[in-house]
Design a protein around this motif. Structure first.
Motif, short mmCIF file in Angstrom:
data_model
loop_
_atom_site.label_atom_id
_atom_site.label_comp_id
_atom_site.label_asym_id
_atom_site.label_seq_id
_atom_site.Cartn_x
_atom_site.Cartn_y
_atom_site.Cartn_z
N GLU A 144 -4.68 9.35 8.13
CA GLU A 144 -4.06 8.69 6.99
C GLU A 144 -5.09 8.22 5.99
OE1 GLU A 144 -1.82 5.51 8.74
OE2 GLU A 144 -0.14 6.82 9.31
N VAL A 198 0.47 5.00 1.54
CA VAL A 198 -0.33 5.69 2.55
C VAL A 198 0.10 7.15 2.62
CG1 VAL A 198 -0.96 5.77 4.99
CG2 VAL A 198 -0.60 3.56 3.86
N THR A 213 -5.24 5.56 2.51
CA THR A 213 -4.55 4.58 1.66
C THR A 213 -5.01 4.79 0.22
OG1 THR A 213 -4.43 2.99 3.46
CG2 THR A 213 -4.13 2.14 1.23
N ASP A 247 0.82 -1.21 0.00
CA ASP A 247 0.00 0.00 0.00
C ASP A 247 0.86 1.26 0.00
OD1 ASP A 247 -2.45 -1.38 0.10
OD2 ASP A 247 -2.37 -1.51 2.29
#
Length: 236
Positions: A87, A79, A89, A77
């Motif tokens: 946060e 982020v 993603t 991922d």
């Protein structure tokens, strides 16, 4: 300037998963045919299809909110950390909406496709003596924080701009072989405020006055491999 009194070594490795956002410091990185794996893999696109950047051009749109964000890779991922510490993603439902609220306008964050996210080359490097020289000309005398130049590597050098003597030559770092292609001409991005970095309003003028707007070098990858902090830099 071509010769160093000591063998240059890798001092710092930085990857920028999203173009123009803050990046991540690494101890080791895989380098593929097109540069650091994951570097500038994503970019913020304005509604007109231009990439968020610190300047206006045919490809880029100046969108300074991009400098308030930091991106990092976590397993598979990417982020992004927002100013409030939350946060998002990338690639997941709602990610574009969250980033758009930060920008105050509709944007999308996309992986690289037909439009290249890199500028003139896929790999960049600057010498530690160049950073020291730039800091001497603008600021409090301390070396310029390399994040202002967004180079992938900082290597130890003993003379300012020594890395420019490598243009046209092959450089081996770790198991990676590079061909140095050109000096990097700088733009206003060298002075903009970023996460944990204050504005350097006189930096672009200092680079222009003292070294014709150039700082650091671009390279292309001849042989992929791995680069680790502490690796020696061999110039053929």
């Amino acid at each position: 300037m071509a010769d160093q009194t000591t063998q240059p070594q890798v001092l710092l490795v930085t990857r920028y998963p999203v173009k123009s956002m803050g990046g991540e410091t690494l101890t080791s990185v895989e380098v593929g045919p097109t540069g650091l794996v994951g570097d500038r893999e994503w970019a913020v696109y304005a509604a007109d299809g231009k990439l968020a950047s610190g300047k206006h051009s045919r490809r880029f749109r100046r969108m300074d909110p991009v400098f308030e964000l930091v991106a990092a890779q976590r397993a598979a991922d990417t982020v992004v950390t927002l100013p409030d510490g939350s946060e998002v993603t990338l690639g997941r439902d709602g990610a574009d909406a969250t980033v758009s609220r930060h920008f105050g306008q509709p944007v999308t964050v996309r992986q690289e496709g037909e439009v290249p996210h890199q500028d003139a080359a896929t790999f960049s490097l600057v010498g530690s003596a160049t950073l020291a020289e730039l800091g001497r000309h603008e600021g409090d005398g301390r070396p310029l924080d390399p994040r202002h130049l967004r180079a992938n590597l900082v290597v130890t050098t003993t003379e300012p701009y020594a890395e420019e003597s490598w243009i046209g030559r092959v450089v081996t770092i770790g198991t990676v072989r590079l061909r140095v292609t050109e000096a990097i001409e700088r733009c206003r991005m060298v002075g903009v405020a970023q996460v944990d970095l204050a504005e350097r309003p006189g930096m672009l003028k200092a680079i222009s006055d003292h070294h014709d707007l150039n700082a650091g070098i671009y390279a292309s990858v001849l042989q992929p491999g791995t680069i680790t902090v502490g690796d020696s830099v061999h110039v053929d």
